[in-house]
Write a protein that holds these residues in place. Structure first.
Motif, PDB file in Angstrom:
ATOM      1  N   HIS A  79       6.906  -8.746  -8.303  1.00  0.00           N
ATOM      2  CA  HIS A  79       7.502  -8.404  -7.014  1.00  0.00           C
ATOM      3  C   HIS A  79       8.821  -7.631  -7.147  1.00  0.00           C
ATOM      4  O   HIS A  79       9.244  -6.955  -6.206  1.00  0.00           O
ATOM      5  CB  HIS A  79       7.748  -9.669  -6.192  1.00  0.00           C
ATOM      6  CG  HIS A  79       8.901 -10.478  -6.672  1.00  0.00           C
ATOM      7  ND1 HIS A  79       8.840 -11.245  -7.808  1.00  0.00           N
ATOM      8  CD2 HIS A  79      10.157 -10.637  -6.184  1.00  0.00           C
ATOM      9  CE1 HIS A  79      10.011 -11.830  -7.996  1.00  0.00           C
ATOM     10  NE2 HIS A  79      10.828 -11.487  -7.024  1.00  0.00           N
ATOM     11  N   ILE A  85       8.226  -1.749  -9.007  1.00  0.00           N
ATOM     12  CA  ILE A  85       7.259  -0.857  -8.369  1.00  0.00           C
ATOM     13  C   ILE A  85       5.895  -1.135  -8.985  1.00  0.00           C
ATOM     14  O   ILE A  85       5.786  -1.432 -10.171  1.00  0.00           O
ATOM     15  CB  ILE A  85       7.668   0.618  -8.579  1.00  0.00           C
ATOM     16  CG1 ILE A  85       9.027   0.889  -7.929  1.00  0.00           C
ATOM     17  CG2 ILE A  85       6.618   1.566  -8.033  1.00  0.00           C
ATOM     18  CD1 ILE A  85       9.587   2.249  -8.237  1.00  0.00           C
ATOM     19  N   ARG A  86       4.848  -1.056  -8.205  1.00  0.00           N
ATOM     20  CA  ARG A  86       3.497  -1.305  -8.703  1.00  0.00           C
ATOM     21  C   ARG A  86       3.247  -0.582 -10.031  1.00  0.00           C
ATOM     22  O   ARG A  86       3.641   0.574 -10.211  1.00  0.00           O
ATOM     23  CB  ARG A  86       2.471  -0.812  -7.695  1.00  0.00           C
ATOM     24  CG  ARG A  86       2.274  -1.733  -6.507  1.00  0.00           C
ATOM     25  CD  ARG A  86       1.379  -2.877  -6.886  1.00  0.00           C
ATOM     26  NE  ARG A  86       0.900  -3.599  -5.708  1.00  0.00           N
ATOM     27  CZ  ARG A  86       0.307  -4.763  -5.778  1.00  0.00           C
ATOM     28  NH1 ARG A  86       0.109  -5.335  -6.950  1.00  0.00           N
ATOM     29  NH2 ARG A  86      -0.100  -5.379  -4.694  1.00  0.00           N
ATOM     30  N   ASN A 113      -1.811   0.424  -4.369  1.00  0.00           N
ATOM     31  CA  ASN A 113      -0.576   1.193  -4.611  1.00  0.00           C
ATOM     32  C   ASN A 113       0.170   1.471  -3.319  1.00  0.00           C
ATOM     33  O   ASN A 113       0.881   2.461  -3.189  1.00  0.00           O
ATOM     34  CB  ASN A 113      -0.893   2.508  -5.318  1.00  0.00           C
ATOM     35  CG  ASN A 113      -1.693   3.468  -4.441  1.00  0.00           C
ATOM     36  OD1 ASN A 113      -2.320   3.049  -3.473  1.00  0.00           O
ATOM     37  ND2 ASN A 113      -1.696   4.749  -4.800  1.00  0.00           N
ATOM     38  N   ASN A 114       0.034   0.564  -2.363  1.00  0.00           N
ATOM     39  CA  ASN A 114       0.625   0.776  -1.040  1.00  0.00           C
ATOM     40  C   ASN A 114       2.060   0.276  -1.008  1.00  0.00           C
ATOM     41  O   ASN A 114       2.352  -0.856  -0.646  1.00  0.00           O
ATOM     42  CB  ASN A 114      -0.196   0.036   0.027  1.00  0.00           C
ATOM     43  CG  ASN A 114       0.325   0.329   1.420  1.00  0.00           C
ATOM     44  OD1 ASN A 114       0.889   1.376   1.667  1.00  0.00           O
ATOM     45  ND2 ASN A 114       0.125  -0.617   2.327  1.00  0.00           N
ATOM     46  N   GLU A 115       2.978   1.116  -1.419  1.00  0.00           N
ATOM     47  CA  GLU A 115       4.398   0.799  -1.281  1.00  0.00           C
ATOM     48  C   GLU A 115       5.156   2.106  -1.131  1.00  0.00           C
ATOM     49  O   GLU A 115       4.964   3.054  -1.874  1.00  0.00           O
ATOM     50  CB  GLU A 115       4.906  -0.016  -2.465  1.00  0.00           C
ATOM     51  CG  GLU A 115       4.709   0.643  -3.814  1.00  0.00           C
ATOM     52  CD  GLU A 115       5.120  -0.279  -4.951  1.00  0.00           C
ATOM     53  OE1 GLU A 115       5.332  -1.458  -4.699  1.00  0.00           O
ATOM     54  OE2 GLU A 115       5.215   0.209  -6.084  1.00  0.00           O
ATOM     55  N   SER A 116       6.024   2.128  -0.141  1.00  0.00           N
ATOM     56  CA  SER A 116       6.755   3.359   0.143  1.00  0.00           C
ATOM     57  C   SER A 116       7.941   3.533  -0.786  1.00  0.00           C
ATOM     58  O   SER A 116       8.278   4.643  -1.181  1.00  0.00           O
ATOM     59  CB  SER A 116       7.231   3.348   1.606  1.00  0.00           C
ATOM     60  OG  SER A 116       7.954   2.153   1.882  1.00  0.00           O
ATOM     61  N   SER A 117       8.589   2.432  -1.145  1.00  0.00           N
ATOM     62  CA  SER A 117       9.739   2.543  -2.041  1.00  0.00           C
ATOM     63  C   SER A 117      10.009   1.187  -2.680  1.00  0.00           C
ATOM     64  O   SER A 117      10.171   0.195  -1.991  1.00  0.00           O
ATOM     65  CB  SER A 117      10.987   3.010  -1.286  1.00  0.00           C
ATOM     66  OG  SER A 117      11.334   2.099  -0.284  1.00  0.00           O
ATOM     67  N   GLY A 159       9.610  -2.341  -5.011  1.00  0.00           N
ATOM     68  CA  GLY A 159       8.684  -3.445  -4.981  1.00  0.00           C
ATOM     69  C   GLY A 159       8.650  -4.130  -3.634  1.00  0.00           C
ATOM     70  O   GLY A 159       9.123  -3.596  -2.629  1.00  0.00           O
ATOM     71  N   ALA A 160       8.087  -5.347  -3.623  1.00  0.00           N
ATOM     72  CA  ALA A 160       7.896  -6.074  -2.369  1.00  0.00           C
ATOM     73  C   ALA A 160       8.936  -7.170  -2.187  1.00  0.00           C
ATOM     74  O   ALA A 160       8.656  -8.223  -1.636  1.00  0.00           O
ATOM     75  CB  ALA A 160       6.488  -6.675  -2.349  1.00  0.00           C
ATOM     76  N   GLU A 179       4.672  -5.953   2.072  1.00  0.00           N
ATOM     77  CA  GLU A 179       3.793  -4.851   1.716  1.00  0.00           C
ATOM     78  C   GLU A 179       2.354  -5.299   1.949  1.00  0.00           C
ATOM     79  O   GLU A 179       1.903  -6.280   1.373  1.00  0.00           O
ATOM     80  CB  GLU A 179       3.994  -4.453   0.246  1.00  0.00           C
ATOM     81  CG  GLU A 179       5.375  -3.907  -0.093  1.00  0.00           C
ATOM     82  CD  GLU A 179       5.585  -2.478   0.388  1.00  0.00           C
ATOM     83  OE1 GLU A 179       4.645  -1.914   0.997  1.00  0.00           O
ATOM     84  OE2 GLU A 179       6.681  -1.932   0.167  1.00  0.00           O
TER      85      GLU A 179
END
Length: 374
Positions: free
Chosen positions: A189, A192-193, A228-232, A234-235, A240
């Motif tokens: 978490h 980034i992915r 891979n759904n993350e804009s910027s 981690g979560a 997310e």
């Protein structure tokens, strides 16, 4: 002591734990023991917190201004925290805790908590979000393999030699208590992915490493579909949403299933040592052996984006068959001569031979890559 209504009710949690146990699973809760929010109910006990010279409650570190630091020199705080942990075990039958920022809390508190919690539930599981050797002596069962994740980033992002992964593993072996257990991570978490940091093929190569090494692999929510759904970033600070209905990699769930089944079926992946093997291109290739009395496995992973044709140093080398993993390219040549596409990987299996007959193994204590005969 409360459950956020957004997650459900006390009854929902009891049902979740009961049904997980029925399926042979365990449930651990995330415990943030180093700090609280500024509006925590614990603020009614200001003596539980750290203060500056002016008497003001402070944050754990200057950058974490959104939280307040707890003070474990206060015996009242220790009693409060241990009582609270027992409550969740007794009331909901949870199996343990994943302890956030565990290295920032005094080790002797964790050892104290471990002793008392074990009286309530002898098979309690404590996971340290840390990489601090002393935590695994008497406090925790397992920690995060942060150093190996850092080495993985260096190899796949910065272009360092793949041999850095072996060296990171060897360094940890030297520092930690004998038999220390590490959670092998490529996604988390705070990060980034992996598919966004490394790309899809490289992220899968990273998972192949984590699922075939010693320790315990982490399947972080969404990894199994290539989410891979993350804009910027981690979560950590926002929700997310995982796009389960439209997976980026529809074949990955079956691939991860095959890796998990392989670990479950063969004890060589669960209990045996890691024997690092020399190969002809150690800047790109990682190769190692996992073996017990009945089965022997060789894992070879290409951590470069270019095809590699090479050879693994192992004698005797006959009798290996390729392990079929769904969705993985089988273009590997005939072991010990291999061909792997960029970020390709392969697992080979044969019935185990006497350990003393195997050569080509690297010394785990060596930092120079010298070969020992065994």
């Amino acid at each position: 002591y409360a459950i956020d209504p957004a997650y459900g009710t006390a009854g929902d949690l009891k049902i979740l734990v009961k049904r997980a146990h029925h399926r042979g699973m365990k449930v651990i809760l995330d415990l943030v023991a180093d700090h609280t929010s500024w509006d925590s109910v614990m603020m009614k006990h200001p003596e539980f917190y750290k203060h500056d010279s002016a008497g003001n409650i402070v944050s754990p570190v200057p950058a974490w201004r959104d939280v307040a630091a707890l003070d474990y020199s206060n015996e009242g705080l220790r009693r409060y925290m241990i009582s609270m942990l027992k409550y969740w075990i007794v009331t909901y039958d949870v199996d343990g805790f994943r302890c956030d920022s565990a290295a920032m809390v005094p080790t002797d508190f964790w050892e104290q908590a471990r002793t008392e919690l074990s009286r309530t539930k002898p098979d309690i599981i404590l996971l340290a979000e840390a990489s601090k050797p002393e935590l695994l002596t008497n406090g925790f069962d397992i920690d995060y393999s942060w150093p190996l994740l850092g080495a993985l980033d260096d190899v796949l992002i910065k272009g360092s030699s793949a041999d850095k992964l072996r060296q990171s593993w060897v360094d940890s072996e030297a520092k930690f208590p004998r038999g220390a257990l590490h959670m092998r991570i490529s996604d988390d978490h705070d990060e980034i992915r992996a598919v966004n940091r490394y790309g899809f093929k490289a992220a899968l190569a990273a998972s192949a490493l984590m699922f075939t090494l010693d320790g315990v692999p982490l399947l972080y929510n969404g990894m199994e579909i290539g989410d891979n759904n993350e804009s910027s970033g981690g979560a950590l600070f926002k929700k997310e949403v995982i796009r389960w209905q439209t997976p980026r990699q529809p074949q990955w769930p079956v691939l991860y299933r095959d890796l998990i089944r392989l670990r479950h079926k063969y004890h060589a992946f669960q209990d045996s040592p890691v024997d690092w093997l020399h190969n002809s291109d150690e800047k790109s290739l990682v190769s190692f052996r996992r073996a017990d009395e009945t089965d022997e496995f060789l894992v070879v992973i290409n951590f470069s984006n270019q095809p590699v044709t090479g050879r693994v140093t192992l004698e005797p080398a006959d009798g290996f068959a390729r392990v079929k993993i769904s969705g993985v390219d089988s273009n590997t040549g005939s072991f010990p001569n291999i061909h792997l596409e960029g970020y390709g990987w392969a697992i080979f299996h044969r019935t185990a031979i006497p350990t003393q007959a195997v050569t080509g193994r690297m010394s785990q204590k060596s930092t120079g890559g010298e070969s020992d005969a065994h």
